[in-house]
Scaffold this active site. Structure first.
Site, mmCIF file in Angstrom:
data_model
loop_
_atom_site.group_PDB
_atom_site.id
_atom_site.type_symbol
_atom_site.label_atom_id
_atom_site.label_comp_id
_atom_site.label_asym_id
_atom_site.label_seq_id
_atom_site.Cartn_x
_atom_site.Cartn_y
_atom_site.Cartn_z
ATOM 1 N N ASP A 249 -9.819 3.560 2.344
ATOM 2 C CA ASP A 249 -9.951 3.050 3.719
ATOM 3 C C ASP A 249 -10.549 4.117 4.643
ATOM 4 O OD1 ASP A 249 -9.036 0.477 3.289
ATOM 5 O OD2 ASP A 249 -6.938 0.997 3.654
ATOM 6 N N LYS B 132 0.803 -1.230 0.000
ATOM 7 C CA LYS B 132 0.000 0.000 0.000
ATOM 8 C C LYS B 132 0.838 1.284 0.000
ATOM 9 C CE LYS B 132 -4.292 -1.577 2.179
ATOM 10 N NZ LYS B 132 -5.231 -1.348 3.285
HETATM 11 P P1 NAP Z 1 -0.351 -3.508 9.875
HETATM 12 O O1 NAP Z 1 0.009 -2.248 9.176
HETATM 13 O O2 NAP Z 1 0.543 -4.697 9.713
HETATM 14 O O3 NAP Z 1 -0.492 -3.173 11.452
HETATM 15 C C1 NAP Z 1 -0.729 -4.206 12.379
HETATM 16 C C2 NAP Z 1 -1.065 -3.609 13.741
HETATM 17 O O4 NAP Z 1 -1.422 -4.701 14.627
HETATM 18 C C3 NAP Z 1 0.119 -2.903 14.401
HETATM 19 O O5 NAP Z 1 -0.363 -1.894 15.244
HETATM 20 C C4 NAP Z 1 0.747 -4.045 15.205
HETATM 21 O O6 NAP Z 1 1.513 -3.597 16.305
HETATM 22 C C5 NAP Z 1 -0.490 -4.726 15.726
HETATM 23 N N1 NAP Z 1 -0.253 -6.131 16.081
HETATM 24 C C6 NAP Z 1 0.025 -7.156 15.257
HETATM 25 N N2 NAP Z 1 0.164 -8.297 15.963
HETATM 26 C C7 NAP Z 1 -0.022 -7.967 17.275
HETATM 27 C C8 NAP Z 1 0.021 -8.707 18.490
HETATM 28 N N3 NAP Z 1 0.257 -10.023 18.496
HETATM 29 N N4 NAP Z 1 -0.214 -8.063 19.649
HETATM 30 C C9 NAP Z 1 -0.488 -6.738 19.649
HETATM 31 N N5 NAP Z 1 -0.518 -5.976 18.537
HETATM 32 C C10 NAP Z 1 -0.288 -6.586 17.351
HETATM 33 O O7 NAP Z 1 -1.791 -4.021 9.441
HETATM 34 P P2 NAP Z 1 -3.092 -3.158 9.075
HETATM 35 O O8 NAP Z 1 -3.242 -3.115 7.614
HETATM 36 O O9 NAP Z 1 -3.046 -1.879 9.842
HETATM 37 O O10 NAP Z 1 -4.257 -4.124 9.609
HETATM 38 C C11 NAP Z 1 -4.526 -4.271 11.000
HETATM 39 C C12 NAP Z 1 -5.762 -5.150 11.191
HETATM 40 O O11 NAP Z 1 -6.876 -4.501 10.610
HETATM 41 C C13 NAP Z 1 -5.697 -6.518 10.506
HETATM 42 O O12 NAP Z 1 -6.347 -7.447 11.327
HETATM 43 C C14 NAP Z 1 -6.462 -6.333 9.227
HETATM 44 O O13 NAP Z 1 -7.084 -7.542 8.770
HETATM 45 C C15 NAP Z 1 -7.538 -5.350 9.677
HETATM 46 N N6 NAP Z 1 -8.026 -4.497 8.590
HETATM 47 C C16 NAP Z 1 -9.363 -4.467 8.370
HETATM 48 C C17 NAP Z 1 -9.860 -3.662 7.365
HETATM 49 C C18 NAP Z 1 -11.344 -3.645 7.099
HETATM 50 O O14 NAP Z 1 -11.747 -3.157 6.029
HETATM 51 N N7 NAP Z 1 -12.164 -4.115 8.016
HETATM 52 C C19 NAP Z 1 -8.998 -2.862 6.597
HETATM 53 C C20 NAP Z 1 -7.630 -2.903 6.863
HETATM 54 C C21 NAP Z 1 -7.146 -3.734 7.870
HETATM 55 P P3 NAP Z 1 3.115 -3.368 16.160
HETATM 56 O O15 NAP Z 1 3.278 -1.990 15.604
HETATM 57 O O16 NAP Z 1 3.603 -3.535 17.534
HETATM 58 O O17 NAP Z 1 3.620 -4.450 15.231
#
Ligand code: NAP
Length: 283
Positions: A111, A75
């Site tokens: 988003d 992205k």
């Molecule tokens: P990302 O950029 O990889 O960010 C992941 C986030 O989750 C970071 O804040 C990370 O913390 C945290 N994290 C990951 N594993 C963790 C753990 N075991 N314990 C605590 N914190 C943890 O991913 P993203 O794109 O932002 O997506 C985040 C979530 O949102 C995913 O589950 C994704 O499926 C969901 N999502 C949903 C939509 C929707 O349309 N509903 C859209 C986008 C994303 P650190 O910084 O410490 O690694």
């Protein structure tokens, strides 16, 4: 010319690129919309590995794709390959939707609007609101941009990795919000009394317990978990128990897909059809 060949040359092709991509629900959503509206279009998932984005985009151009969605891990990097960015994508430095026209690639970020869509549908106002945001990744950044665009008051950002929370808090301040950053262990005490509690971490995907205790939630708060698989995470269950307003992650997914559809096709997306297609693909 053979009638069949003529028709197939008019089919508009759309893709979602990323890795992993096998379980993407976007093809279900968009193909259902095409069938519903009788559009001569097709939408496919295309696995593009980290480090191979340039070649992946060249392939999209060669097959004449009319547009594509971009997901993890591309992205941010994709912005280097685009000719233009809309205002939301430029402010976030991230793109999830690309429209191709006359070999010009324009990037958008849906988003932010996708996150806001279920709140707008419920008539929930955001002006001056106090927000607790769990997470500091790509989705959390779009959510900060959404709250800033709607005039929220302040946001507390908690994250496992504190420097990432601090960096997102700087972005929030630069976007006009009052912001503070803390570790994830502070989630419980920072949740009490907030208008919005948002989970934008991956916590919940494996049914892990949320760091927010039920006792910090109330009927006055809106609890929004953007994890969409499973639909009922631990945070959602606690919110239900405490009588909070609940917003499910699938609603954001649907909102951003509808917005992408509208950018590409210049017409209103068939929300109910896309919702049925999405919920049919969720456990
Ligand atoms: P990302 O950029 O990889 O960010 C992941 C986030 O989750 C970071 O804040 C990370 O913390 C945290 N994290 C990951 N594993 C963790 C753990 N075991 N314990 C605590 N914190 C943890 O991913 P993203 O794109 O932002 O997506 C985040 C979530 O949102 C995913 O589950 C994704 O499926 C969901 N999502 C949903 C939509 C929707 O349309 N509903 C859209 C986008 C994303 P650190 O910084 O410490 O690694």
């Amino acid at each position: 010319m053979n009638r069949h060949l003529k028709m197939s040359s008019m089919v508009r092709t759309f893709l979602v690129i990323g890795d992993p991509i096998d379980h993407s629900l976007s093809p279900n959503l968009h193909n259902a919309a095409f069938r519903d509206l009788g559009l001569d279009c097709t939408y496919m998932a295309y696995r593009v590995l980290r480090g191979e984005l340039g070649a992946g985009i060249e392939s999209c151009k060669r097959i004449g794709a009319a547009g594509f969605n971009v997901t993890i891990p591309h992205k941010v990097e994709v912005t280097q390959y685009l000719d233009e960015l809309d205002e939301a994508a430029a402010s976030m430095g991230a793109v999830n939707t690309v429209a191709a026209s006359d070999r010009i690639l324009k990037g958008y970020n849906t988003d932010r609007d996708g996150f806001l869509d279920p709140l707008r549908r419920r008539g929930i106002s955001i002006g001056g609101a106090s927000v607790l945001l769990l997470g500091a990744g790509g989705a959390a950044r779009a959510i900060v941009a959404a709250f800033a665009a709607e005039g929220a008051g302040n946001v507390a950002i908690v994250n496992r990795t504190l420097p990432a929370a601090k960096s997102l808090a700087d972005f929030a301040e630069a976007s006009g919000l009052r912001a503070e950053a803390a570790g994830l262990e502070e989630a419980g005490c920072l949740a009490a009394g907030r208008d919005f509690i948002i989970n934008a971490t991956s916590l919940g995907m494996q049914d892990e317990p949320s760091p927010v205790p039920a006792s910090s939630l109330s009927p006055d708060s809106t609890v929004y978990d953007i994890v969409y698989k499973p639909m009922k995470t631990d945070l959602i269950r606690k919110a239900k128990e405490m009588g909070s307003t609940i917003v499910y992650g699938y609603e954001m997914l649907l909102g951003q897909a509808c917005r992408s559809f509208e950018i590409w096709h210049g017409m209103e997306a068939p929300y109910d059809t896309m919702k049925r297609a999405l919920l049919g693909g969720l456990p």
